[in-house]
Design a protein around this motif. Structure first.
Motif, PDB file in Angstrom:
ATOM      1  N   ALA A 106     -40.382 -13.463  -8.891  1.00  0.00           N
ATOM      2  CA  ALA A 106     -41.682 -13.306  -8.242  1.00  0.00           C
ATOM      3  C   ALA A 106     -42.823 -13.545  -9.223  1.00  0.00           C
ATOM      4  O   ALA A 106     -43.916 -13.969  -8.836  1.00  0.00           O
ATOM      5  N   ALA A 107     -42.568 -13.311 -10.509  1.00  0.00           N
ATOM      6  CA  ALA A 107     -43.603 -13.507 -11.528  1.00  0.00           C
ATOM      7  C   ALA A 107     -43.833 -14.971 -11.853  1.00  0.00           C
ATOM      8  O   ALA A 107     -44.812 -15.315 -12.515  1.00  0.00           O
ATOM      9  N   SER A 108     -42.934 -15.863 -11.390  1.00  0.00           N
ATOM     10  CA  SER A 108     -43.011 -17.276 -11.772  1.00  0.00           C
ATOM     11  C   SER A 108     -44.049 -18.063 -10.997  1.00  0.00           C
ATOM     12  O   SER A 108     -44.485 -19.128 -11.445  1.00  0.00           O
ATOM     13  N   GLY A 109     -44.411 -17.591  -9.820  1.00  0.00           N
ATOM     14  CA  GLY A 109     -45.323 -18.340  -8.965  1.00  0.00           C
ATOM     15  C   GLY A 109     -44.691 -19.539  -8.294  1.00  0.00           C
ATOM     16  O   GLY A 109     -45.389 -20.350  -7.677  1.00  0.00           O
ATOM     17  N   ILE A 110     -43.391 -19.676  -8.376  1.00  0.00           N
ATOM     18  CA  ILE A 110     -42.697 -20.813  -7.767  1.00  0.00           C
ATOM     19  C   ILE A 110     -42.648 -20.617  -6.252  1.00  0.00           C
ATOM     20  O   ILE A 110     -42.160 -19.601  -5.757  1.00  0.00           O
ATOM     21  N   GLU A 111     -43.133 -21.610  -5.534  1.00  0.00           N
ATOM     22  CA  GLU A 111     -43.148 -21.561  -4.069  1.00  0.00           C
ATOM     23  C   GLU A 111     -42.391 -22.725  -3.440  1.00  0.00           C
ATOM     24  O   GLU A 111     -41.875 -22.605  -2.337  1.00  0.00           O
ATOM     25  N   THR A 112     -42.335 -23.854  -4.146  1.00  0.00           N
ATOM     26  CA  THR A 112     -41.695 -25.050  -3.605  1.00  0.00           C
ATOM     27  C   THR A 112     -40.726 -25.606  -4.650  1.00  0.00           C
ATOM     28  O   THR A 112     -40.831 -25.301  -5.844  1.00  0.00           O
ATOM     29  N   PRO A 113     -39.800 -26.455  -4.236  1.00  0.00           N
ATOM     30  CA  PRO A 113     -38.900 -27.074  -5.224  1.00  0.00           C
ATOM     31  C   PRO A 113     -39.640 -27.801  -6.340  1.00  0.00           C
ATOM     32  O   PRO A 113     -39.211 -27.758  -7.502  1.00  0.00           O
ATOM     33  N   ALA A 114     -40.741 -28.458  -6.028  1.00  0.00           N
ATOM     34  CA  ALA A 114     -41.487 -29.195  -7.052  1.00  0.00           C
ATOM     35  C   ALA A 114     -41.965 -28.284  -8.172  1.00  0.00           C
ATOM     36  O   ALA A 114     -42.130 -28.722  -9.323  1.00  0.00           O
ATOM     37  N   ASP A 115     -42.170 -26.989  -7.859  1.00  0.00           N
ATOM     38  CA  ASP A 115     -42.646 -26.045  -8.863  1.00  0.00           C
ATOM     39  C   ASP A 115     -41.600 -25.737  -9.930  1.00  0.00           C
ATOM     40  O   ASP A 115     -41.922 -25.115 -10.951  1.00  0.00           O
ATOM     41  N   LEU A 116     -40.355 -26.160  -9.718  1.00  0.00           N
ATOM     42  CA  LEU A 116     -39.304 -25.897 -10.702  1.00  0.00           C
ATOM     43  C   LEU A 116     -39.426 -26.783 -11.944  1.00  0.00           C
ATOM     44  O   LEU A 116     -38.886 -26.455 -12.998  1.00  0.00           O
ATOM     45  N   ALA A 117     -40.105 -27.913 -11.817  1.00  0.00           N
ATOM     46  CA  ALA A 117     -40.236 -28.830 -12.953  1.00  0.00           C
ATOM     47  C   ALA A 117     -40.932 -28.126 -14.116  1.00  0.00           C
ATOM     48  O   ALA A 117     -41.941 -27.431 -13.944  1.00  0.00           O
ATOM     49  N   GLY A 118     -40.357 -28.281 -15.297  1.00  0.00           N
ATOM     50  CA  GLY A 118     -40.934 -27.693 -16.496  1.00  0.00           C
ATOM     51  C   GLY A 118     -40.630 -26.219 -16.695  1.00  0.00           C
ATOM     52  O   GLY A 118     -41.118 -25.620 -17.661  1.00  0.00           O
ATOM     53  N   ARG A 119     -39.808 -25.636 -15.827  1.00  0.00           N
ATOM     54  CA  ARG A 119     -39.553 -24.199 -15.887  1.00  0.00           C
ATOM     55  C   ARG A 119     -38.246 -23.856 -16.606  1.00  0.00           C
ATOM     56  O   ARG A 119     -37.413 -24.715 -16.889  1.00  0.00           O
ATOM     57  N   ARG A 120     -38.099 -22.557 -16.875  1.00  0.00           N
ATOM     58  CA  ARG A 120     -36.906 -22.008 -17.520  1.00  0.00           C
ATOM     59  C   ARG A 120     -35.909 -21.626 -16.425  1.00  0.00           C
ATOM     60  O   ARG A 120     -36.174 -20.708 -15.639  1.00  0.00           O
ATOM     61  N   ILE A 121     -34.782 -22.298 -16.418  1.00  0.00           N
ATOM     62  CA  ILE A 121     -33.803 -22.115 -15.348  1.00  0.00           C
ATOM     63  C   ILE A 121     -32.540 -21.482 -15.920  1.00  0.00           C
ATOM     64  O   ILE A 121     -31.909 -22.044 -16.827  1.00  0.00           O
ATOM     65  N   GLY A 122     -32.148 -20.346 -15.392  1.00  0.00           N
ATOM     66  CA  GLY A 122     -30.902 -19.724 -15.796  1.00  0.00           C
ATOM     67  C   GLY A 122     -29.711 -20.358 -15.098  1.00  0.00           C
ATOM     68  O   GLY A 122     -29.776 -20.654 -13.900  1.00  0.00           O
ATOM     69  N   VAL A 123     -28.641 -20.598 -15.834  1.00  0.00           N
ATOM     70  CA  VAL A 123     -27.362 -21.055 -15.276  1.00  0.00           C
ATOM     71  C   VAL A 123     -26.249 -20.358 -16.060  1.00  0.00           C
ATOM     72  O   VAL A 123     -26.275 -20.379 -17.291  1.00  0.00           O
ATOM     73  N   PRO A 124     -25.283 -19.734 -15.400  1.00  0.00           N
ATOM     74  CA  PRO A 124     -24.188 -19.130 -16.159  1.00  0.00           C
ATOM     75  C   PRO A 124     -23.499 -20.139 -17.081  1.00  0.00           C
ATOM     76  O   PRO A 124     -23.193 -19.813 -18.230  1.00  0.00           O
ATOM     77  N   GLU A 125     -23.259 -21.344 -16.556  1.00  0.00           N
ATOM     78  CA  GLU A 125     -22.773 -22.459 -17.369  1.00  0.00           C
ATOM     79  C   GLU A 125     -23.419 -23.739 -16.835  1.00  0.00           C
ATOM     80  O   GLU A 125     -23.487 -23.935 -15.621  1.00  0.00           O
ATOM     81  N   TYR A 126     -23.857 -24.595 -17.730  1.00  0.00           N
ATOM     82  CA  TYR A 126     -24.493 -25.842 -17.290  1.00  0.00           C
ATOM     83  C   TYR A 126     -23.536 -26.688 -16.474  1.00  0.00           C
ATOM     84  O   TYR A 126     -23.936 -27.320 -15.486  1.00  0.00           O
ATOM     85  N   GLN A 127     -22.241 -26.719 -16.865  1.00  0.00           N
ATOM     86  CA  GLN A 127     -21.291 -27.604 -16.199  1.00  0.00           C
ATOM     87  C   GLN A 127     -20.691 -27.019 -14.926  1.00  0.00           C
ATOM     88  O   GLN A 127     -19.885 -27.679 -14.281  1.00  0.00           O
ATOM     89  N   MET A 128     -21.061 -25.800 -14.542  1.00  0.00           N
ATOM     90  CA  MET A 128     -20.548 -25.216 -13.296  1.00  0.00           C
ATOM     91  C   MET A 128     -20.834 -26.125 -12.110  1.00  0.00           C
ATOM     92  O   MET A 128     -21.884 -26.752 -12.023  1.00  0.00           O
TER      93      MET A 128
ATOM     94  N   THR B 146     -31.229  -5.016  -5.888  1.00  0.00           N
ATOM     95  CA  THR B 146     -31.756  -3.805  -6.513  1.00  0.00           C
ATOM     96  C   THR B 146     -33.245  -3.896  -6.837  1.00  0.00           C
ATOM     97  O   THR B 146     -33.922  -2.859  -6.957  1.00  0.00           O
ATOM     98  N   ARG B 147     -33.760  -5.121  -6.974  1.00  0.00           N
ATOM     99  CA  ARG B 147     -35.182  -5.306  -7.290  1.00  0.00           C
ATOM    100  C   ARG B 147     -35.759  -6.404  -6.386  1.00  0.00           C
ATOM    101  O   ARG B 147     -36.205  -7.454  -6.839  1.00  0.00           O
ATOM    102  N   PRO B 148     -35.760  -6.145  -5.063  1.00  0.00           N
ATOM    103  CA  PRO B 148     -36.143  -7.192  -4.110  1.00  0.00           C
ATOM    104  C   PRO B 148     -37.595  -7.645  -4.219  1.00  0.00           C
ATOM    105  O   PRO B 148     -37.935  -8.727  -3.736  1.00  0.00           O
ATOM    106  N   HIS B 149     -38.443  -6.856  -4.827  1.00  0.00           N
ATOM    107  CA  HIS B 149     -39.836  -7.282  -4.999  1.00  0.00           C
ATOM    108  C   HIS B 149     -40.014  -8.214  -6.195  1.00  0.00           C
ATOM    109  O   HIS B 149     -41.092  -8.797  -6.369  1.00  0.00           O
ATOM    110  N   HIS B 150     -38.956  -8.340  -6.999  1.00  0.00           N
ATOM    111  CA  HIS B 150     -39.047  -9.164  -8.201  1.00  0.00           C
ATOM    112  C   HIS B 150     -38.206 -10.444  -8.123  1.00  0.00           C
ATOM    113  O   HIS B 150     -38.431 -11.363  -8.904  1.00  0.00           O
ATOM    114  N   VAL B 151     -37.236 -10.482  -7.213  1.00  0.00           N
ATOM    115  CA  VAL B 151     -36.332 -11.629  -7.093  1.00  0.00           C
ATOM    116  C   VAL B 151     -36.242 -12.036  -5.628  1.00  0.00           C
ATOM    117  O   VAL B 151     -36.045 -11.185  -4.751  1.00  0.00           O
ATOM    118  N   ARG B 152     -36.365 -13.335  -5.367  1.00  0.00           N
ATOM    119  CA  ARG B 152     -36.254 -13.816  -3.998  1.00  0.00           C
ATOM    120  C   ARG B 152     -35.613 -15.194  -3.996  1.00  0.00           C
ATOM    121  O   ARG B 152     -35.465 -15.844  -5.034  1.00  0.00           O
TER     122      ARG B 152
END
Length: 330
Positions: free
Chosen positions: A92-114, A193-199
């Motif tokens: 929720a802190a990221s301000g991401i609203e659309t897929p285009a907003d993902l560009a340039g962002r920090r993306i978590g992945v358990p493994e890149y090759q998953m 557990t933290r629905p106001h912070h993750v969506r």
């Protein structure tokens, strides 16, 4: 002629239940079926080749195959498929609203090759114009710290990867705003557990995924089934026998889902779910076999190459034992 004694590791799916119970047998095989979580099976098979037959991450299998010395060979059976629009979570802190907003962002992945993130990155590129190398990937454990890539990767420099701290988890980092989004196969605990912070990026994901299927004709493949290559080479008949048995087990699962005298699954509106799936995807909404999945596999192999995980030129037919490219079952 003596029967082969083989061990198979696979998650406890409805589509393999008849194989696990012995109701369906693999011709010529005495089977020891181990019902294990997928992460355990993948780790033990990729690192130590512990099983004769195993469920396998499609991406991990392609990585091993692309290196030219894969210890496995697959049959065109896909026990796990999943539309992954629902698996893009944002802070929720990221301000991401659309897929285009993902560009340039920090993306978590358990493994890149998953496999799941491979599909997510590919769909974002094809559908929304967000290139895979437009994001920075932070890798590590989602709920428990210390996860590493199961396979050593050699990626082009344009792909930016960094490991999270030894005590950090992606689920907590997402909620705390330390990463902007998470591409994953499992819903992070902080979504609940933290629905106001993750969506979710796509709250109405079912409608988005059904629209995607109607346009693209793709139900993403997550996992396949592999045989240890040395076992296959010594028993070439095994590929078709295994393929046949898995097809028959899946038919039993279809029959159970369509049973209305008494529901075998704890979903009160199961008939409605089945009817909806058939209305969108047809009666065989979870197809096995090569021909029915060529388009899906071609798309995945293109994504895999575009994301630096495999060289160009791999064809869908290169993935499977030739004895299993066709089926005599009708």
């Amino acid at each position: 002629m003596s029967r082969l004694r083989l061990t198979m590791a696979c998650w406890d799916y409805d589509r393999v239940a008849a194989l696990k119970s012995g109701e369906v047998a693999i011709d010529g095989v005495d089977l020891n079926f181990l019902a294990q979580p997928v992460e355990e099976t993948f780790f033990r098979m990729l690192r130590h080749h512990e099983f004769d037959i195993a469920e396998m991450s499609l991406s991990s299998y392609v990585v091993s195959l692309a290196r030219g010395d894969s210890p496995f060979i697959a049959v065109p059976v896909f026990p796990s498929r999943f539309f992954r629009h629902s698996c893009i979570f944002v802070s929720a802190a990221s301000g991401i609203e659309t897929p285009a907003d993902l560009a340039g962002r920090r993306i978590g992945v358990p493994e890149y090759q998953m496999t799941a993130p491979v599909w997510i990155r590919g769909i974002l590129a094809d559908e929304y114009g967000v290139a895979p190398d437009a994001m920075e990937y932070w890798t590590g454990g989602e709920e428990q710290p210390g996860r590493e890539e199961k396979l050593r990767l050699e990626l082009p420099e344009r792909f930016r990867l960094r490991a999270i701290g030894a005590e950090q988890t992606l689920a907590s980092m997402l909620a705390d705003g330390e990463i902007d989004a998470l591409f994953t196969a499992r819903t992070p605990s902080t979504f609940h557990t933290r629905p106001h912070h993750v969506r979710r990026l796509f709250p109405d994901y079912q409608a988005v995924e059904q629209d995607y299927y109607r346009r693209a004709g793709i139900f993403p493949i997550m996992h396949t089934v592999v045989i240890r290559r040395e076992v296959y080479l010594a028993n070439r008949w095994l590929a078709q026998s295994l393929y046949k048995a898995l097809q028959l087990a899946q038919r039993k699962a279809y029959e159970d889902l369509r049973q209305t005298a008494a529901l075998k699954t704890m979903l009160p509106w199961l008939p409605a779910h089945v009817e909806q799936a058939e209305s969108v995807m047809g009666r065989d909404w979870w197809p096995y076999g090569f021909a029915a999945n060529r388009h899906v596999l071609e798309t995945f192999l293109r994504y895999h190459h575009e994301q630096g995980l495999s060289p160009a030129g791999l064809r869908p037919e290169d993935l499977f034992a030739p004895e299993a490219l066709e089926s005599f079952l009708i």
